[in-house]
Motif scaffolding. Structure first.
Motif, PDB file in Angstrom:
ATOM      1  N   GLY A 132       4.683  -1.607 -25.757  1.00 24.72           N
ATOM      2  CA  GLY A 132       4.705  -0.033 -26.191  1.00 24.72           C
ATOM      3  C   GLY A 132       5.345   0.668 -25.192  1.00 24.72           C
ATOM      4  N   ALA A 133       5.071   1.874 -25.131  1.00 27.00           N
ATOM      5  CA  ALA A 133       5.650   2.925 -24.186  1.00 27.00           C
ATOM      6  C   ALA A 133       5.382   2.746 -22.602  1.00 27.00           C
ATOM      7  CB  ALA A 133       5.067   4.388 -24.273  1.00 27.00           C
ATOM      8  N   ALA A 134       6.104   3.176 -21.758  1.00 24.91           N
ATOM      9  CA  ALA A 134       5.734   2.781 -20.248  1.00 24.91           C
ATOM     10  C   ALA A 134       4.526   2.907 -19.936  1.00 24.91           C
ATOM     11  CB  ALA A 134       6.649   3.669 -19.463  1.00 24.91           C
ATOM     12  N   MET A 135       3.663   3.962 -20.228  1.00 26.56           N
ATOM     13  CA  MET A 135       2.274   4.268 -19.584  1.00 26.56           C
ATOM     14  C   MET A 135       1.373   3.869 -20.714  1.00 26.56           C
ATOM     15  SD  MET A 135       2.933   4.906 -16.627  1.00 26.56           S
ATOM     16  CE  MET A 135       1.355   5.039 -16.106  1.00 26.56           C
ATOM     17  N   ASP A 136       1.674   3.020 -21.798  1.00 24.59           N
ATOM     18  CA  ASP A 136       0.474   2.656 -22.691  1.00 24.59           C
ATOM     19  C   ASP A 136      -0.152   1.360 -22.111  1.00 24.59           C
ATOM     20  OD1 ASP A 136       1.573   4.581 -24.683  1.00 24.59           O
ATOM     21  OD2 ASP A 136       2.452   2.785 -25.872  1.00 24.59           O
ATOM     22  N   ASP A 137      -1.655   1.686 -21.910  1.00 30.15           N
ATOM     23  CA  ASP A 137      -2.138   0.457 -21.069  1.00 30.15           C
ATOM     24  C   ASP A 137      -1.399  -0.009 -19.850  1.00 30.15           C
ATOM     25  OD1 ASP A 137      -4.761   0.498 -22.493  1.00 30.15           O
ATOM     26  OD2 ASP A 137      -3.864  -0.705 -24.160  1.00 30.15           O
ATOM     27  N   ALA A 138      -1.113   0.938 -19.172  1.00 29.74           N
ATOM     28  CA  ALA A 138      -0.049   0.290 -18.065  1.00 29.74           C
ATOM     29  C   ALA A 138      -0.892  -0.305 -17.070  1.00 29.74           C
ATOM     30  CB  ALA A 138       0.375   1.706 -17.231  1.00 29.74           C
ATOM     31  N   ILE A 139      -0.164  -1.409 -16.683  1.00 34.12           N
ATOM     32  CA  ILE A 139      -0.862  -2.500 -15.576  1.00 34.12           C
ATOM     33  C   ILE A 139       0.309  -2.198 -14.320  1.00 34.12           C
ATOM     34  CG2 ILE A 139       0.170  -4.616 -16.838  1.00 34.12           C
ATOM     35  CD1 ILE A 139      -2.551  -5.926 -15.889  1.00 34.12           C
ATOM     36  N   ALA A 140      -0.547  -2.379 -13.159  1.00 34.76           N
ATOM     37  CA  ALA A 140       0.368  -2.356 -11.922  1.00 34.76           C
ATOM     38  C   ALA A 140       0.748  -3.988 -11.829  1.00 34.76           C
ATOM     39  CB  ALA A 140      -0.209  -1.958 -10.736  1.00 34.76           C
ATOM     40  N   TRP A 141       1.913  -3.966 -11.183  1.00 35.11           N
ATOM     41  CA  TRP A 141       2.605  -5.378 -10.557  1.00 35.11           C
ATOM     42  C   TRP A 141       2.251  -5.393  -9.226  1.00 35.11           C
ATOM     43  CZ3 TRP A 141       7.680  -7.852 -12.413  1.00 35.11           C
ATOM     44  CH2 TRP A 141       7.642  -8.112 -13.800  1.00 35.11           C
ATOM     45  N   LEU A 142       1.693  -6.470  -8.646  1.00 32.49           N
ATOM     46  CA  LEU A 142       1.292  -6.741  -7.337  1.00 32.49           C
ATOM     47  C   LEU A 142       2.025  -7.796  -6.914  1.00 32.49           C
ATOM     48  CD1 LEU A 142      -2.567  -5.874  -7.581  1.00 32.49           C
ATOM     49  CD2 LEU A 142      -0.881  -4.465  -6.585  1.00 32.49           C
ATOM     50  N   GLY A 143       2.094  -7.899  -5.483  1.00 31.49           N
ATOM     51  CA  GLY A 143       2.539  -9.082  -4.809  1.00 31.49           C
ATOM     52  C   GLY A 143       4.124  -9.210  -5.236  1.00 31.49           C
ATOM     53  N   CYS A 144       4.654 -10.355  -4.796  1.00 27.70           N
ATOM     54  CA  CYS A 144       5.996 -10.898  -4.978  1.00 27.70           C
ATOM     55  C   CYS A 144       7.119  -9.809  -4.430  1.00 27.70           C
ATOM     56  CB  CYS A 144       6.280 -10.714  -6.591  1.00 27.70           C
ATOM     57  SG  CYS A 144       5.147 -11.573  -7.427  1.00 27.70           S
ATOM     58  N   GLY A 145       6.584  -9.363  -3.123  1.00 24.75           N
ATOM     59  CA  GLY A 145       7.582  -8.595  -2.450  1.00 24.75           C
ATOM     60  C   GLY A 145       7.498  -7.160  -2.500  1.00 24.75           C
ATOM     61  N   GLY A 146       6.825  -6.650  -3.168  1.00 22.97           N
ATOM     62  CA  GLY A 146       6.609  -5.052  -3.114  1.00 22.97           C
ATOM     63  C   GLY A 146       6.618  -4.225  -4.041  1.00 22.97           C
ATOM     64  N   PHE A 147       6.066  -4.793  -5.409  1.00 17.41           N
ATOM     65  CA  PHE A 147       6.245  -4.055  -6.618  1.00 17.41           C
ATOM     66  C   PHE A 147       4.928  -2.703  -6.687  1.00 17.41           C
ATOM     67  CE2 PHE A 147       8.120  -7.594  -8.368  1.00 17.41           C
ATOM     68  CZ  PHE A 147       9.315  -7.048  -8.808  1.00 17.41           C
ATOM     69  N   THR A 148       3.885  -3.165  -5.780  1.00 20.20           N
ATOM     70  CA  THR A 148       2.938  -1.924  -5.484  1.00 20.20           C
ATOM     71  C   THR A 148       2.584  -2.014  -3.894  1.00 20.20           C
ATOM     72  OG1 THR A 148       2.169  -1.929  -7.741  1.00 20.20           O
ATOM     73  CG2 THR A 148       0.775  -1.298  -5.936  1.00 20.20           C
ATOM     74  N   VAL A 149       2.749  -1.077  -3.308  1.00 18.80           N
ATOM     75  CA  VAL A 149       2.913  -1.138  -1.880  1.00 18.80           C
ATOM     76  C   VAL A 149       2.062   0.411  -1.246  1.00 18.80           C
ATOM     77  CG1 VAL A 149       4.792  -2.578  -1.268  1.00 18.80           C
ATOM     78  CG2 VAL A 149       5.126   0.042  -1.318  1.00 18.80           C
ATOM     79  N   ALA A 150       1.434   0.256   0.077  1.00 18.48           N
ATOM     80  CA  ALA A 150       1.074   1.482   0.722  1.00 18.48           C
ATOM     81  C   ALA A 150       2.146   2.317   0.641  1.00 18.48           C
ATOM     82  CB  ALA A 150       0.287   0.922   1.984  1.00 18.48           C
ATOM     83  N   TYR A 151       1.960   3.657   0.497  1.00 18.01           N
ATOM     84  CA  TYR A 151       3.305   4.638   0.476  1.00 18.01           C
ATOM     85  C   TYR A 151       3.618   4.730   2.400  1.00 18.01           C
ATOM     86  CZ  TYR A 151       5.343   9.009   0.858  1.00 18.01           C
ATOM     87  OH  TYR A 151       6.510   9.932   1.026  1.00 18.01           O
ATOM     88  N   SER A 152       4.912   5.045   2.319  1.00 15.77           N
ATOM     89  CA  SER A 152       5.566   5.323   3.698  1.00 15.77           C
ATOM     90  C   SER A 152       6.711   6.296   3.220  1.00 15.77           C
ATOM     91  CB  SER A 152       5.844   4.216   4.472  1.00 15.77           C
ATOM     92  OG  SER A 152       6.933   3.538   4.026  1.00 15.77           O
ATOM     93  N   ASP A 153       7.141   7.117   4.008  1.00 19.35           N
ATOM     94  CA  ASP A 153       8.408   7.613   3.735  1.00 19.35           C
ATOM     95  C   ASP A 153       9.690   6.944   3.519  1.00 19.35           C
ATOM     96  OD1 ASP A 153       6.989  10.118   4.021  1.00 19.35           O
ATOM     97  OD2 ASP A 153       7.677  10.546   6.049  1.00 19.35           O
ATOM     98  N   GLY A 154       9.797   5.835   4.351  1.00 19.46           N
ATOM     99  CA  GLY A 154      10.832   4.914   4.322  1.00 19.46           C
ATOM    100  C   GLY A 154      10.916   3.967   2.964  1.00 19.46           C
ATOM    101  N   ALA A 155       9.563   3.564   2.579  1.00 26.37           N
ATOM    102  CA  ALA A 155       9.652   2.951   1.313  1.00 26.37           C
ATOM    103  C   ALA A 155       9.978   3.933   0.165  1.00 26.37           C
ATOM    104  CB  ALA A 155       8.025   2.390   1.284  1.00 26.37           C
ATOM    105  N   ALA A 156       9.317   4.956   0.101  1.00 23.10           N
ATOM    106  CA  ALA A 156       9.647   6.040  -0.941  1.00 23.10           C
ATOM    107  C   ALA A 156      11.052   6.109  -0.966  1.00 23.10           C
ATOM    108  CB  ALA A 156       8.800   7.311  -0.580  1.00 23.10           C
ATOM    109  N   GLU A 157      11.851   6.354   0.045  1.00 23.74           N
ATOM    110  CA  GLU A 157      13.216   6.651  -0.102  1.00 23.74           C
ATOM    111  C   GLU A 157      14.085   5.467  -0.424  1.00 23.74           C
ATOM    112  OE1 GLU A 157      16.528   8.508  -0.079  1.00 23.74           O
ATOM    113  OE2 GLU A 157      14.863   9.694   0.261  1.00 23.74           O
ATOM    114  N   SER A 158      13.430   4.320  -0.192  1.00 21.11           N
ATOM    115  CA  SER A 158      14.225   2.894  -0.802  1.00 21.11           C
ATOM    116  C   SER A 158      13.961   3.195  -2.076  1.00 21.11           C
ATOM    117  CB  SER A 158      13.338   1.949   0.118  1.00 21.11           C
ATOM    118  OG  SER A 158      14.101   0.461  -0.431  1.00 21.11           O
ATOM    119  N   TRP A 159      12.802   3.123  -2.746  1.00 19.56           N
ATOM    120  CA  TRP A 159      12.418   3.234  -4.087  1.00 19.56           C
ATOM    121  C   TRP A 159      13.353   4.536  -4.735  1.00 19.56           C
ATOM    122  CZ3 TRP A 159       7.113   2.064  -6.732  1.00 19.56           C
ATOM    123  CH2 TRP A 159       6.655   0.658  -6.124  1.00 19.56           C
ATOM    124  N   ARG A 160      13.227   5.603  -4.240  1.00 16.34           N
ATOM    125  CA  ARG A 160      14.292   6.696  -5.068  1.00 16.34           C
ATOM    126  C   ARG A 160      15.587   6.330  -4.848  1.00 16.34           C
ATOM    127  NH1 ARG A 160      12.589  10.003  -1.099  1.00 16.34           N
ATOM    128  NH2 ARG A 160      10.714  10.453  -2.091  1.00 16.34           N
TER     129      ARG A 160
END
Length: 173
Positions: free
Chosen positions: A141-169
């Motif tokens: 379905g749509a992106a947020m339909d029963d959305a589930i977080a991906w974890l592990g595998c190098g960084g799909f869900t990580v603690a926030y930092s300015d550097g990580a946010a800029e990298s994702w941006r």
């Protein structure tokens, strides 16, 4: 030994954030005009440890990269507003008991535009945790339909930092 590993991971994470955290001068107008919350110099070490303990259990079909992040249905910077243990009626019994987490969204990288989002998260988060989180609709379905977080595998869900946010941006623009 476990604390030493967490410390080394934390230091490496900070170094990568410092290297990737510099905004380019030719940033596009839409990224530059986004409202940003107050800066966070470094990720919360307790949150890093909780996410890392979950990451050790991950079985990865994809390793984290800019390309695999772009391929996720949703990605955002959010702060945990509420965590509740819930049963997903669509999941097999062995996978149905999971955290259903409500987030205040500070910035969408992809997949949404609401000020809040609710995501199934197979990790221990607590109110006030700030994370960069990405994933997929659990059952299609749509992106947020029963959305589930991906974890592990190098960084799909990580603690926030300015550097990580800029990298994702940068990866998602």
């Amino acid at each position: 030994m476990g604390n030493r590993i967490v410390f080394v991971v934390f230091v490496v994470f900070l170094a990568v954030g410092a290297i990737t955290g510099c905004a380019s001068a030719d940033q596009d107008e839409s990224a530059a005009s986004r409202t940003r919350p107050a800066p966070v110099a470094a990720p919360n070490p307790d949150l890093v440890e909780r996410l890392d303990s979950n990451n050790a259990l991950a079985s990865c079909a994809y390793s984290f990269s800019d390309e695999t992040l772009r391929d996720r249905a949703f990605a955002f910077d959010g702060t945990v507003l509420d965590v509740r243990r819930d049963q997903d009626p669509k999941a097999p019994a062995s996978e149905s008991d999971m955290n259903r987490v409500e987030f205040e969204v500070h910035e969408w990288f992809s997949g949404g535009d609401d000020s809040e989002a609710t995501v199934w998260v197979p990790a221990e988060l607590i109110t006030g945790d700030r994370v960069l989180i990405s994933g997929e609709p659990r059952w299609g379905g749509a992106a947020m339909d029963d959305a589930i977080a991906w974890l592990g595998c190098g960084g799909f869900t990580v603690a926030y930092s300015d550097g990580a946010a800029e990298s994702w941006r940068s990866a998602t623009n």
